[in-house]
Design an enzyme around this catalytic site. Structure first.
Site, PDB file in Angstrom:
ATOM      1  N   ASP A  60       9.424   1.092 -11.294  1.00 24.82           N
ATOM      2  CA  ASP A  60       8.789   1.374 -11.718  1.00 24.82           C
ATOM      3  C   ASP A  60       6.891   2.790 -11.484  1.00 24.82           C
ATOM      4  O   ASP A  60       6.614   2.195 -12.667  1.00 24.82           O
ATOM      5  CB  ASP A  60       7.703   0.364 -12.344  1.00 24.82           C
ATOM      6  CG  ASP A  60       8.183  -0.390 -13.178  1.00 24.82           C
ATOM      7  OD1 ASP A  60       9.117  -0.384 -14.272  1.00 24.82           O
ATOM      8  OD2 ASP A  60       9.116  -2.027 -12.238  1.00 24.82           O
ATOM      9  N   GLU A  65      -0.739   4.757 -13.770  1.00 24.92           N
ATOM     10  CA  GLU A  65      -2.639   3.985 -14.426  1.00 24.92           C
ATOM     11  C   GLU A  65      -3.015   2.475 -13.409  1.00 24.92           C
ATOM     12  O   GLU A  65      -2.993   1.632 -13.136  1.00 24.92           O
ATOM     13  CB  GLU A  65      -2.371   3.352 -15.278  1.00 24.92           C
ATOM     14  CG  GLU A  65      -3.001   2.327 -15.990  1.00 24.92           C
ATOM     15  CD  GLU A  65      -3.708   2.644 -17.627  1.00 24.92           C
ATOM     16  OE1 GLU A  65      -4.341   3.150 -17.844  1.00 24.92           O
ATOM     17  OE2 GLU A  65      -2.105   1.860 -18.138  1.00 24.92           O
ATOM     18  N   ASP A  66      -1.312   1.808 -12.979  1.00 29.78           N
ATOM     19  CA  ASP A  66      -1.717   0.298 -12.523  1.00 29.78           C
ATOM     20  C   ASP A  66      -1.997   0.002 -11.550  1.00 29.78           C
ATOM     21  O   ASP A  66      -2.207  -0.795 -10.956  1.00 29.78           O
ATOM     22  CB  ASP A  66      -0.110  -0.616 -12.717  1.00 29.78           C
ATOM     23  CG  ASP A  66       0.127  -0.948 -14.315  1.00 29.78           C
ATOM     24  OD1 ASP A  66      -0.723  -1.001 -15.198  1.00 29.78           O
ATOM     25  OD2 ASP A  66       1.497  -0.400 -14.932  1.00 29.78           O
ATOM     26  N   ARG A 131      -0.012  -9.825 -14.651  1.00 28.52           N
ATOM     27  CA  ARG A 131       0.192  -9.573 -13.829  1.00 28.52           C
ATOM     28  C   ARG A 131      -1.498  -9.135 -12.497  1.00 28.52           C
ATOM     29  O   ARG A 131      -1.777  -8.918 -11.302  1.00 28.52           O
ATOM     30  CB  ARG A 131       0.256  -7.808 -13.705  1.00 28.52           C
ATOM     31  CG  ARG A 131       1.463  -7.889 -14.390  1.00 28.52           C
ATOM     32  CD  ARG A 131       2.701  -7.607 -13.927  1.00 28.52           C
ATOM     33  NE  ARG A 131       3.773  -7.680 -14.495  1.00 28.52           N
ATOM     34  CZ  ARG A 131       4.443  -6.559 -14.689  1.00 28.52           C
ATOM     35  NH1 ARG A 131       3.942  -5.441 -14.147  1.00 28.52           N
ATOM     36  NH2 ARG A 131       5.305  -6.577 -14.980  1.00 28.52           N
ATOM     37  N   HIS A 161      -0.124  -6.382 -20.538  1.00 28.10           N
ATOM     38  CA  HIS A 161      -1.270  -5.704 -19.825  1.00 28.10           C
ATOM     39  C   HIS A 161      -2.589  -5.711 -21.205  1.00 28.10           C
ATOM     40  O   HIS A 161      -1.946  -5.879 -22.067  1.00 28.10           O
ATOM     41  CB  HIS A 161      -1.651  -4.034 -19.360  1.00 28.10           C
ATOM     42  CG  HIS A 161      -0.554  -4.159 -17.978  1.00 28.10           C
ATOM     43  ND1 HIS A 161       0.467  -3.507 -17.571  1.00 28.10           N
ATOM     44  CD2 HIS A 161      -1.027  -4.822 -16.934  1.00 28.10           C
ATOM     45  CE1 HIS A 161       0.773  -3.545 -16.415  1.00 28.10           C
ATOM     46  NE2 HIS A 161       0.264  -3.620 -16.029  1.00 28.10           N
ATOM     47  N   CYS A 248      -0.166   4.151 -19.174  1.00 25.07           N
ATOM     48  CA  CYS A 248       0.442   3.758 -18.436  1.00 25.07           C
ATOM     49  C   CYS A 248       0.522   4.768 -17.850  1.00 25.07           C
ATOM     50  O   CYS A 248       1.067   4.843 -15.985  1.00 25.07           O
ATOM     51  CB  CYS A 248       1.699   3.069 -18.406  1.00 25.07           C
ATOM     52  SG  CYS A 248       1.542   2.138 -19.815  1.00 25.07           S
TER      53      CYS A 248
HETATM   54  C1  CIR Z   1       6.483  -3.090 -15.505  1.00 24.05           C
HETATM   55  O1  CIR Z   1       6.621  -4.021 -16.066  1.00 24.05           O
HETATM   56  O2  CIR Z   1       5.292  -2.923 -14.517  1.00 24.05           O
HETATM   57  C2  CIR Z   1       6.271  -1.382 -15.802  1.00 24.05           C
HETATM   58  N1  CIR Z   1       7.802  -1.789 -16.322  1.00 24.05           N
HETATM   59  C3  CIR Z   1       5.560  -1.410 -17.219  1.00 24.05           C
HETATM   60  C4  CIR Z   1       3.739  -0.923 -16.762  1.00 24.05           C
HETATM   61  C5  CIR Z   1       3.235  -0.565 -17.761  1.00 24.05           C
HETATM   62  N2  CIR Z   1       1.978  -0.289 -17.383  1.00 24.05           N
HETATM   63  C6  CIR Z   1       0.787  -0.263 -18.663  1.00 24.05           C
HETATM   64  O3  CIR Z   1       0.937  -1.079 -18.955  1.00 24.05           O
HETATM   65  N3  CIR Z   1      -0.347   0.300 -18.014  1.00 24.05           N
END
Ligand code: CIR
Length: 253
Positions: A60, A65-66, A131, A161, A248
């Site tokens: 991922d 962004e995360d 998360r 999120h 993201c």
């Molecule tokens: C996840 O589940 O972490 C990734 N497949 C998707 C992350 C999406 N990120 C976001 O909304 N900031």
């Protein structure tokens, strides 16, 4: 105005990324093309794009962004709640040292994924989700306060999120979907309600008076155009299969 954007190319292992979407596995070749177009579109918005290499260790990892919150004064490295994503932040910290002299970090037992954080001027809304936990949100708020910012929490019930259902487009304009529509916390914004059949399109991004909107959501596209923004349509179908969207895929600061 944003000057910089950081993205990471999708990796082949993305087909094994976390998902709840039930849309099948992403097509890696198509995802690569969509990502290239995303980068070109960002460049059109007047930002310098730093492109990191694909990282096969983390399926991922294109969802940069995360792993960090980039503010005007400091960058805060997060601690992802998803175990398969923990570690993605390590290299990002090194990358951000080139842009920031002040770098902070979320520490155990806190978890934060910055997809849960929405910046509105000097205030940051922080989603409490599967998360991002309370400890992580509290750490985030005290770090923000140290730099003269403020933060508040928004409990989530359904969304992955916070920004899965919200996008701040500056000038008090807020795209809002699903569980957030009735939340009184957002009552003073000019709310642009995303219809249920276009829920995914709540994840748009404002970049210097352009708004990037995912392809295939005409009602949302029209509503944003009416507000006077330059609308840029970007196909994110392969990232949607992993619950990911436009926000993201980049850090913007
Ligand atoms: C996840 O589940 O972490 C990734 N497949 C998707 C992350 C999406 N990120 C976001 O909304 N900031």
């Amino acid at each position: 105005m944003f000057k910089n954007v950081i993205v990471r190319k999708p990796c082949k292992a993305m087909v094994n990324g976390i998902t709840s979407a039930n849309l099948g596995k992403p097509d890696f070749e198509l995802a690569k093309k969509q990502h290239e177009f995303y980068i070109e579109t960002l460049k059109k918005c007047g930002v310098k794009v730093t492109i990191l290499d694909a990282d096969e260790k983390y399926p991922d990892s294109c969802f940069v962004e995360d792993v960090a919150l980039c503010t005007k004064k400091c960058a805060i490295i997060t601690r992802p709640g998803a175990l398969s994503r923990r570690g993605e932040e390590v290299e990002m910290k090194e990358v951000l040292k080139k842009f920031y002299s002040d770098i902070e970090e979320i520490k155990e037992p806190g978890t934060v994924e910055a997809g849960d954080i929405m910046m509105v001027g000097d205030h940051f809304y922080i989603g409490l989700s599967a998360r991002t936990n309370k400890d992580g949100a509290e750490q985030m708020i005290s770090i923000l306060e140290k730099y003269g910012f403020s933060g508040s929490v928004v409990p989530l019930n359904e969304m992955l999120h916070l920004k899965s259902g919200l996008a701040y487009l500056e000038n008090n304009n807020l795209l809002i979907a699903g569980e957030f529509i009735k939340n009184p916390v957002f009552k003073d914004f000019n709310k642009i309600i995303i219809p249920e059949d276009e829920g995914y399109a709540a994840n748009c991004i404002w970049v210097n008076d352009h708004v990037l909107v995912p392809m295939g959501y005409p009602k949302t596209q029209e509503a944003i155009k009416k507000l006077g923004y330059k609308v840029e349509i970007v196909d994110t179908s392969e990232f949607r299969k992993l619950d990911g969207g436009l926000s993201c895929l980049s850090l913007r600061f």
